[in-house]
Each structure stands twice: as structure tokens, then as C-alpha cells.
Design a protein around this motif. Structure first.
Motif, mmCIF file in Angstrom:
data_model
loop_
_atom_site.group_PDB
_atom_site.id
_atom_site.type_symbol
_atom_site.label_atom_id
_atom_site.label_comp_id
_atom_site.label_asym_id
_atom_site.label_seq_id
_atom_site.Cartn_x
_atom_site.Cartn_y
_atom_site.Cartn_z
ATOM 1 N N ARG A 96 7.474 -9.170 3.455
ATOM 2 C CA ARG A 96 6.111 -8.860 3.882
ATOM 3 C C ARG A 96 5.747 -9.739 5.073
ATOM 4 O O ARG A 96 6.340 -10.810 5.271
ATOM 5 C CB ARG A 96 5.086 -9.052 2.758
ATOM 6 C CG ARG A 96 4.906 -10.472 2.254
ATOM 7 C CD ARG A 96 3.477 -10.733 1.759
ATOM 8 N NE ARG A 96 2.540 -10.827 2.875
ATOM 9 C CZ ARG A 96 1.259 -10.540 2.800
ATOM 10 N NH1 ARG A 96 0.727 -10.150 1.679
ATOM 11 N NH2 ARG A 96 0.487 -10.659 3.880
ATOM 12 N N LYS A 153 -4.427 -9.288 11.437
ATOM 13 C CA LYS A 153 -5.106 -10.000 10.351
ATOM 14 C C LYS A 153 -6.621 -9.933 10.538
ATOM 15 O O LYS A 153 -7.217 -10.819 11.169
ATOM 16 C CB LYS A 153 -4.653 -11.476 10.321
ATOM 17 C CG LYS A 153 -3.190 -11.733 10.058
ATOM 18 C CD LYS A 153 -2.646 -11.127 8.799
ATOM 19 C CE LYS A 153 -3.280 -11.516 7.514
ATOM 20 N NZ LYS A 153 -2.618 -10.845 6.339
ATOM 21 N N GLN A 194 1.389 -1.043 4.485
ATOM 22 C CA GLN A 194 0.467 -1.701 3.552
ATOM 23 C C GLN A 194 -0.970 -1.404 4.001
ATOM 24 O O GLN A 194 -1.301 -1.566 5.175
ATOM 25 C CB GLN A 194 0.754 -3.198 3.593
ATOM 26 C CG GLN A 194 -0.061 -4.043 2.654
ATOM 27 C CD GLN A 194 0.395 -5.507 2.696
ATOM 28 O OE1 GLN A 194 1.561 -5.800 3.011
ATOM 29 N NE2 GLN A 194 -0.499 -6.412 2.415
ATOM 30 N N ALA A 253 -6.925 -4.588 0.935
ATOM 31 C CA ALA A 253 -8.120 -4.466 0.097
ATOM 32 C C ALA A 253 -9.351 -3.997 0.887
ATOM 33 O O ALA A 253 -10.058 -3.091 0.460
ATOM 34 C CB ALA A 253 -8.382 -5.812 -0.565
ATOM 35 N N LYS A 257 -3.578 -1.537 -1.667
ATOM 36 C CA LYS A 257 -4.143 -2.640 -2.439
ATOM 37 C C LYS A 257 -5.556 -2.304 -2.900
ATOM 38 O O LYS A 257 -6.342 -1.707 -2.152
ATOM 39 C CB LYS A 257 -4.131 -3.929 -1.599
ATOM 40 C CG LYS A 257 -2.708 -4.335 -1.207
ATOM 41 C CD LYS A 257 -2.663 -5.664 -0.487
ATOM 42 C CE LYS A 257 -2.664 -6.811 -1.467
ATOM 43 N NZ LYS A 257 -2.481 -8.109 -0.771
ATOM 44 N N ARG A 286 -4.745 -7.059 -6.805
ATOM 45 C CA ARG A 286 -4.720 -8.320 -6.038
ATOM 46 C C ARG A 286 -5.903 -9.224 -6.361
ATOM 47 O O ARG A 286 -6.223 -10.118 -5.591
ATOM 48 C CB ARG A 286 -4.619 -8.031 -4.534
ATOM 49 C CG ARG A 286 -5.547 -6.978 -4.028
ATOM 50 C CD ARG A 286 -6.990 -7.389 -3.873
ATOM 51 N NE ARG A 286 -7.145 -8.260 -2.740
ATOM 52 C CZ ARG A 286 -8.132 -9.121 -2.594
ATOM 53 N NH1 ARG A 286 -9.091 -9.218 -3.511
ATOM 54 N NH2 ARG A 286 -8.206 -9.890 -1.527
HETATM 55 C C1 PEP Z 1 -2.601 -9.499 2.641
HETATM 56 O O1 PEP Z 1 -1.825 -8.997 1.821
HETATM 57 O O2 PEP Z 1 -2.209 -10.093 3.654
HETATM 58 C C2 PEP Z 1 -4.051 -9.414 2.423
HETATM 59 C C3 PEP Z 1 -4.923 -9.709 3.364
HETATM 60 O O3 PEP Z 1 -4.349 -9.042 1.184
HETATM 61 P P1 PEP Z 1 -5.699 -8.447 0.572
HETATM 62 O O4 PEP Z 1 -5.989 -7.202 1.310
HETATM 63 O O5 PEP Z 1 -5.324 -8.210 -0.847
HETATM 64 O O6 PEP Z 1 -6.751 -9.499 0.741
#
Ligand code: PEP
Ligand code: MN
Length: 251
Positions: free
Chosen positions: A35, A40, A91, A94, A116, A146
Motif C-alpha cells: 500500500r 493525501k 483504494q 473513508a 473503506k 477502519r
Molecule cells: C489511508 O488508508 O491512507 C487512509 C487515509 O485511511 P482512511 O481513509 O481509513 O482514513
């Protein structure tokens, strides 16, 4: 029964060296997939936002070097083609769980999707979101618990372990768990991982970094590469005890 799948890697791709070092370490430790986030979208716009397409190139190199398939986040439909160049699994995180246009495009891509659960989403919400992907004819969707927002403050979120058996009751889709984001601190990652496996999870997605104390994102909850093999051994030992005899292994 489908193979138990351990996915590991950094929260964010930070550099070529960090990505390759992590990829080699998790492969050696027994992870089946890598991963790493290129985009971000953080709570604060003033923190590290990911290296974007440059990060995708680094993930491609890590896959080439290790043979590990890559799981990486799609945050924006405008980046779909770039992500499809690299991602073996798309992916959807959330905060985008209910982003319908993203779900539809991920569905149309026919690439496997890891969806997620939103921090404040019910399991019904998650299953309805999943249908946006399935409706496009893409039935390769893995669901991921998660952690959810509760009144408890001693962990970052509260891992809803019961989501695993409930989702498995209600869908045929694989269900995995992300203990890292649920816990928020690395000491809790092993116990939450084992709880998830004991509850019947089909896999785990866990954050790992060569130098977690200096990570640009989520270092506090990241396992160090140095301890990853021992962690993976424990997880796989319990998975075998749960009669998950088929373990997905690194290529
Ligand atoms: C991630 O997997 O990098 C992440 C930000 O996860 P989540 O969406 O579960 O907060
Ligand atoms: Mn993270």
C-alpha cells in the motif's frame, strides 16, 4: 475459501528510498501487497498532501522491484488514468466512501476496488456505497473496516470488530480490517490485527514505515519495518489457526 491477504506499506509515498525500503521489508516479512498513498487529502490543508504523480512512479518502481501488487488511493476522477497506470487495486478511502462519481468511475474501470468504511458511516451506508461500484458491472470489491467515530478518545477511532462478521453475513464480498487508522498508535496495531483475524477478516491493511518517528503522515500509528516480519508471523499464525490455510504470499 479466498486467501488471507496482508497488505502493508507507508501511509504516504514520501520518497523513492522510503518506498523501496518499505516494499522490500514488507515483502520479506510476508506481505502479499504494497500500500502507499500518492494523494493525501488531509484534515488540514497545511500538512503534507502527497507527491501525486511522482509518487505513482515510485510505486511502479517498487512493484517492478518486488513483484508486489500495488494498492493506492484514488481521490479525484481527474487522476483516474494516472492511477490506473499503477494501481492493481484502487483504494477509496473513508472520507470519499460516499463520493458517488468516484465510486462510479472506479466501478467502470473494472479494476479491483478496496472501499473503506467512512468514519461515521453505518454498515448499511457502506453496503449502499458498494452498490455504486457493483452497478457498473465491477464485482471485485473488498470492504474495509477502519474504525468509526465514537465518544471514546483513547484511540484515534474505535475499531468496530463486529463489522467483520456482520458484513460477512450480509455480503459475499471479502472484508478486511485496517487496524492502523482505527488505533492511531502502533502499540495497538498487533492486538487489533489479531482481533480482526479472530473475527474472521479476510485480510489486513497496515501502515509500515522505515522510520515512523519521522514519517510525513501517520507515523504514530505506523509499524517500523524492523518489526514487521515478527508482526506478520503472528498474524499468519493466527490466520492458520482460524483455518485460513491459504495465505496470499508475496510474488
Ligand atoms: C489511508 O488508508 O491512507 C487512509 C487515509 O485511511 P482512511 O481513509 O481509513 O482514513
Ligand atoms: Mn494513513
Amino acid at each position: 475459501m479466498r486467501p488471507f491477504t496482508l497488505i502493508a506499506g507507508p501511509c504516504a509515498v514520501e520518497s523513492r528510498e522510503q518506498t523501496l525500503a518499505t516494499a522490500y521489508a514488507v515483502q520479506a516479512g510476508g506481505a502479499a501487497m504494497l500500500r502507499g498513498g500518492a494523494y493525501k487529502p488531509r484534515t488540514s490543508p497545511h500538512t503534507f498532501q502527497g507527491l501525486g504523480r511522482e509518487a505513482l512512479t515510485m510505486l511502479a518502481e517498487a512493484r517492478e522491484a518486488t513483484g508486489l501488487p500495488v494498492v493506492t488511493e484514488l481521490t479525484d476522477v481527474r487522476e483516474l488514468d494516472a492511477v490506473l497506470e499503477v494501481a492493481d487495486v484502487i483504494q477509496i478511502n473513508a472520507r470519499n466512501m460516499q463520493n458517488a462519481s468516484l465510486l462510479i468511475e472506479a466501478g467502470r474501470s473494472m479494476r479491483p476496488v478496496l472501499l473503506k468504511r467512512g468514519a461515521a458511516a453505518t454498515l448499511d451506508d457502506l453496503l449502499l456505497a458498494t452498490e455504486y461500484v457493483l452497478n457498473e458491472g465491477n464485482d471485485d470489491v473488498t470492504l474495509c473496516e477502519r474504525g468509526i467515530r465514537t465518544f471514546e478518545r483513547s484511540t484515534r477511532y474505535t475499531l468496530d470488530v463486529s463489522a467483520v462478521p456482520v458484513l460477512k453475513e450480509r455480503t459475499h464480498l471479502p472484508v478486511i480490517v485496517d487496524p492502523s487508522h482505527a488505533a492511531g498508535r502502533r502499540e495497538l496495531v498487533r492486538p487489533l490485527s489479531l482481533a480482526a483475524v479472530a473475527a474472521g477478516a479476510d485480510g489486513l491493511i497496515v501502515e509500515v514505515h522505515p522510520d515512523p518517528d519521522h514519517a510525513l503522515c501517520d507515523g504514530r500509528q505506523s509499524l517500523a519495518t524492523a518489526g514487521f516480519a515478527a508482526y506478520a508471523d503472528d498474524v499468519h499464525t493466527l490466520a492458520r489457526a482460524m483455518r485460513r490455510t491459504e495465505l496470499a504470499v508475496a510474488a
